[in-house]
Write a protein that holds these residues in place. Sequence first.
Motif, PDB file in Angstrom:
ATOM      1  N   THR A  79       0.865  -1.164   0.035  1.00  0.00           N
ATOM      2  CA  THR A  79       0.067   0.018  -0.021  1.00  0.00           C
ATOM      3  C   THR A  79       0.903   1.213  -0.047  1.00  0.00           C
ATOM      4  N   MET A  80       0.404   2.281  -0.642  1.00  0.00           N
ATOM      5  CA  MET A  80       1.273   3.538  -1.055  1.00  0.00           C
ATOM      6  C   MET A  80       1.316   4.687   0.253  1.00  0.00           C
ATOM      7  N   GLY A  81       0.268   4.367   1.436  1.00  0.00           N
ATOM      8  CA  GLY A  81       0.288   5.339   2.278  1.00  0.00           C
ATOM      9  C   GLY A  81      -0.832   6.098   2.241  1.00  0.00           C
ATOM     10  N   CYS A  82      -2.017   5.577   1.824  1.00  0.00           N
ATOM     11  CA  CYS A  82      -3.236   6.576   1.503  1.00  0.00           C
ATOM     12  C   CYS A  82      -3.908   6.816   2.600  1.00  0.00           C
ATOM     13  N   ASN A  83      -3.661   6.230   4.020  1.00  0.00           N
ATOM     14  CA  ASN A  83      -4.434   6.558   5.135  1.00  0.00           C
ATOM     15  C   ASN A  83      -6.075   5.981   5.134  1.00  0.00           C
ATOM     16  N   VAL A  84      -5.964   4.939   4.286  1.00  0.00           N
ATOM     17  CA  VAL A  84      -7.280   4.334   4.174  1.00  0.00           C
ATOM     18  C   VAL A  84      -7.219   3.046   4.585  1.00  0.00           C
ATOM     19  N   VAL A  85      -8.302   2.423   5.015  1.00  0.00           N
ATOM     20  CA  VAL A  85      -8.285   0.964   5.414  1.00  0.00           C
ATOM     21  C   VAL A  85      -8.557  -0.004   4.198  1.00  0.00           C
ATOM     22  N   CYS A  86      -7.348  -0.575   3.750  1.00  0.00           N
ATOM     23  CA  CYS A  86      -7.486  -1.466   2.477  1.00  0.00           C
ATOM     24  C   CYS A  86      -8.417  -2.595   2.470  1.00  0.00           C
ATOM     25  N   PRO A  87      -9.359  -2.896   1.620  1.00  0.00           N
ATOM     26  CA  PRO A  87     -10.147  -4.217   1.745  1.00  0.00           C
ATOM     27  C   PRO A  87      -8.899  -5.321   1.813  1.00  0.00           C
ATOM     28  N   PHE A  88      -8.936  -6.517   2.535  1.00  0.00           N
ATOM     29  CA  PHE A  88      -8.067  -7.704   2.728  1.00  0.00           C
ATOM     30  C   PHE A  88      -7.943  -8.038   1.533  1.00  0.00           C
ATOM     31  N   VAL A  89      -6.636  -8.373   0.929  1.00  0.00           N
ATOM     32  CA  VAL A  89      -6.159  -9.067  -0.210  1.00  0.00           C
ATOM     33  C   VAL A  89      -5.420 -10.080   0.313  1.00  0.00           C
ATOM     34  N   PRO A  90      -5.716 -11.422   0.254  1.00  0.00           N
ATOM     35  CA  PRO A  90      -4.501 -12.285   0.806  1.00  0.00           C
ATOM     36  C   PRO A  90      -3.471 -12.146   0.166  1.00  0.00           C
ATOM     37  N   ASN A  91      -2.391 -12.447   0.909  1.00  0.00           N
ATOM     38  CA  ASN A  91      -1.083 -12.145   0.584  1.00  0.00           C
ATOM     39  C   ASN A  91      -0.081 -12.947   1.788  1.00  0.00           C
ATOM     40  N   SER A  92       1.111 -13.023   1.216  1.00  0.00           N
ATOM     41  CA  SER A  92       2.288 -13.760   2.198  1.00  0.00           C
ATOM     42  C   SER A  92       3.025 -12.643   2.896  1.00  0.00           C
ATOM     43  N   HIS A  93       3.197 -11.322   2.168  1.00  0.00           N
ATOM     44  CA  HIS A  93       3.807 -10.314   2.770  1.00  0.00           C
ATOM     45  C   HIS A  93       2.965  -9.025   2.624  1.00  0.00           C
ATOM     46  N   SER A  94       2.906  -8.144   3.522  1.00  0.00           N
ATOM     47  CA  SER A  94       2.476  -6.835   3.020  1.00  0.00           C
ATOM     48  C   SER A  94       3.425  -5.817   3.977  1.00  0.00           C
ATOM     49  N   GLU A  95       3.283  -4.543   3.165  1.00  0.00           N
ATOM     50  CA  GLU A  95       4.002  -3.537   3.617  1.00  0.00           C
ATOM     51  C   GLU A  95       3.492  -2.150   3.198  1.00  0.00           C
ATOM     52  N   ASP A  96       3.314  -1.001   4.050  1.00  0.00           N
ATOM     53  CA  ASP A  96       2.915   0.318   3.592  1.00  0.00           C
ATOM     54  C   ASP A  96       4.215   1.024   3.453  1.00  0.00           C
ATOM     55  N   TRP A  97       4.264   1.831   2.401  1.00  0.00           N
ATOM     56  CA  TRP A  97       5.333   2.704   1.821  1.00  0.00           C
ATOM     57  C   TRP A  97       5.130   4.132   2.599  1.00  0.00           C
ATOM     58  N   GLY A  98       3.907   4.533   2.914  1.00  0.00           N
ATOM     59  CA  GLY A  98       3.964   5.743   3.403  1.00  0.00           C
ATOM     60  C   GLY A  98       4.437   7.057   2.552  1.00  0.00           C
ATOM     61  N   LEU A  99       3.890   6.919   1.316  1.00  0.00           N
ATOM     62  CA  LEU A  99       4.245   8.019   0.419  1.00  0.00           C
ATOM     63  C   LEU A  99       3.391   9.183   0.452  1.00  0.00           C
ATOM     64  N   GLU A 100       3.534  10.144   0.483  1.00  0.00           N
ATOM     65  CA  GLU A 100       2.838  11.375   0.249  1.00  0.00           C
ATOM     66  C   GLU A 100       2.300  11.506  -1.300  1.00  0.00           C
ATOM     67  N   ASP A 101       1.009  11.880  -1.373  1.00  0.00           N
ATOM     68  CA  ASP A 101       0.585  11.918  -2.742  1.00  0.00           C
ATOM     69  C   ASP A 101       0.889  13.416  -3.153  1.00  0.00           C
ATOM     70  N   PRO A 102       1.648  13.446  -4.475  1.00  0.00           N
ATOM     71  CA  PRO A 102       1.941  14.662  -5.102  1.00  0.00           C
ATOM     72  C   PRO A 102       0.745  15.307  -5.937  1.00  0.00           C
ATOM     73  N   SER A 103      -0.310  14.460  -5.956  1.00  0.00           N
ATOM     74  CA  SER A 103      -1.590  15.214  -6.742  1.00  0.00           C
ATOM     75  C   SER A 103      -1.625  16.601  -6.311  1.00  0.00           C
ATOM     76  N   GLY A 104      -1.763  17.428  -7.274  1.00  0.00           N
ATOM     77  CA  GLY A 104      -2.174  18.770  -6.992  1.00  0.00           C
ATOM     78  C   GLY A 104      -1.260  19.720  -6.998  1.00  0.00           C
ATOM     79  N   GLY A 105       0.183  19.113  -6.809  1.00  0.00           N
ATOM     80  CA  GLY A 105       1.233  19.850  -6.249  1.00  0.00           C
ATOM     81  C   GLY A 105       2.063  20.158  -7.637  1.00  0.00           C
ATOM     82  N   PRO A 106       3.373  20.654  -7.368  1.00  0.00           N
ATOM     83  CA  PRO A 106       4.112  20.988  -8.692  1.00  0.00           C
ATOM     84  C   PRO A 106       4.803  19.759  -9.071  1.00  0.00           C
ATOM     85  N   ILE A 107       5.235  19.794 -10.572  1.00  0.00           N
ATOM     86  CA  ILE A 107       6.148  18.702 -11.165  1.00  0.00           C
ATOM     87  C   ILE A 107       7.053  17.978 -10.083  1.00  0.00           C
TER      88      ILE A 107
END
Length: 133
Positions: A79-107
């Motif tokens: 997961t990218m760090g969206c601060n939302v609860v993601c519906p469960f997707v079965p997996n062996s390994h998960s991690e959140d990368w905590g990235l800020e969304d650049p949308s709306g900002g400068p290039i």
Amino acid sequence: MKKKVAFICVHNSCRSQMAEGWAKKLGSDVLEVYSAGTEEHPEVKPLAVQVMEEAGVDMIGHYPKLLSDIPEEVDILITMGCNVVCPFVPNSHSEDWGLEDPSGGPIEDYRKTRDLIKEKVEDLIKRVKDNEI
């Protein structure tokens, strides 16, 4: 055998698309790559496409996908760090990368996010190759 990896975000229009692009370019020998969002969105952000193309990653043909468009089960869920609860997707390994969304900002914000994602994808590929994941 390749590991199935899914990069998940809210709209699948920016960060998760960049991650998909990098993972396909850099790790196609060890990863089967998907990205998806939890909500519909009309397009991949044009600035995300532009900065990825600046780095040599072709994003033509990328479009926002939903969780229902990817395999029901994956080996690695990022997961990218969206601060939302993601519906469960079965997996062996998960991690959140905590990235800020650049949308709306400068290039420049998109470029920083692109470069951060590249580093994280490179590390992920290394860990897969080293059998840490």
